[in-house]
Design an enzyme around this catalytic site. Sequence first.
Site, PDB file in Angstrom:
ATOM      1  N   GLN A 116       1.526-106.296  -4.536  1.00  0.00           N
ATOM      2  CA  GLN A 116       0.646-106.350  -5.709  1.00  0.00           C
ATOM      3  C   GLN A 116       1.380-105.807  -6.942  1.00  0.00           C
ATOM      4  O   GLN A 116       2.188-104.883  -6.847  1.00  0.00           O
ATOM      5  CB  GLN A 116      -0.626-105.531  -5.459  1.00  0.00           C
ATOM      6  CG  GLN A 116      -1.584-106.165  -4.466  1.00  0.00           C
ATOM      7  CD  GLN A 116      -1.220-105.833  -3.029  1.00  0.00           C
ATOM      8  OE1 GLN A 116      -0.200-105.202  -2.769  1.00  0.00           O
ATOM      9  NE2 GLN A 116      -2.050-106.257  -2.098  1.00  0.00           N
ATOM     10  N   LYS A 117       1.071-106.361  -8.080  1.00  0.00           N
ATOM     11  CA  LYS A 117       1.784-106.004  -9.309  1.00  0.00           C
ATOM     12  C   LYS A 117       1.696-104.517  -9.617  1.00  0.00           C
ATOM     13  O   LYS A 117       2.645-103.907 -10.133  1.00  0.00           O
ATOM     14  CB  LYS A 117       1.227-106.813 -10.486  1.00  0.00           C
ATOM     15  CG  LYS A 117       2.078-106.758 -11.732  1.00  0.00           C
ATOM     16  CD  LYS A 117       1.622-107.776 -12.748  1.00  0.00           C
ATOM     17  CE  LYS A 117       2.557-107.793 -13.959  1.00  0.00           C
ATOM     18  NZ  LYS A 117       2.171-108.852 -14.937  1.00  0.00           N
TER      19      LYS A 117
END
Length: 231
Positions: A116-117
């Site tokens: 995930q970013k």
Amino acid sequence: MGLLSIIKKIKRKEKEMRILMVGLDNSGKTTIVLKINGEDTSVISPTLGFNIKTIKYHKSVPRSFSSCFESCLAPVYNVRCLRFRVHYNVLLRKLIDSSATILYRYSLNIWDVGGQKTIRSYWRNYFEQTDGLVWVVDSSDIRRLDDCRAELHNLLKEERLAGASLLVFANKQDIQGALEPAEIAKVLDLQAMDRSRHWRIVGCSAYTGDGLLEGFDWLVQDIASRIYVLD
């Protein structure tokens, strides 16, 4: 003796490899790890931190004696002596038959890290002593391939990953519209990497398992050629 030499010496004794598996979220990293370990992949939750899985890798490969002996004994073999030729052929055949295969055994410690970013900045916490880097790409997610390329090239700038073998899994080849491995390699600009980097791209499907063994076979053998003394 330097720290690197000590680490390599320990690795040779224990036959262990540290594999870091990363990529954007939803690329199929956890599914790949579970699939190669023979576990259920029907229900998988997003990895918010990291998972560690130790997998025993065993592989038998042919031991090729013939080429070695042919090159070493060629000058003698050319002697016009029928008795020697027969004796040589029998000896060579016994050597090949008695040592037909070599069994390689390694313990793969695979670190599956979430993509995930918001947590990509924490990837750097897992770089130490990495022998192999597996970058997983969702080949059907064309919209995020530019982001995928940028993250990969940022990762490859890390000094602690400079010597790690790189395996790129072009995952989800079973999905209609997914880009071929050659197309993924072009989009990721893999040819622009440092020439000293050992890398390979393999098309795969974490869902069916296709391509996974091929990829890990290459990765393990490439790492072994660098950090282990040949048996």
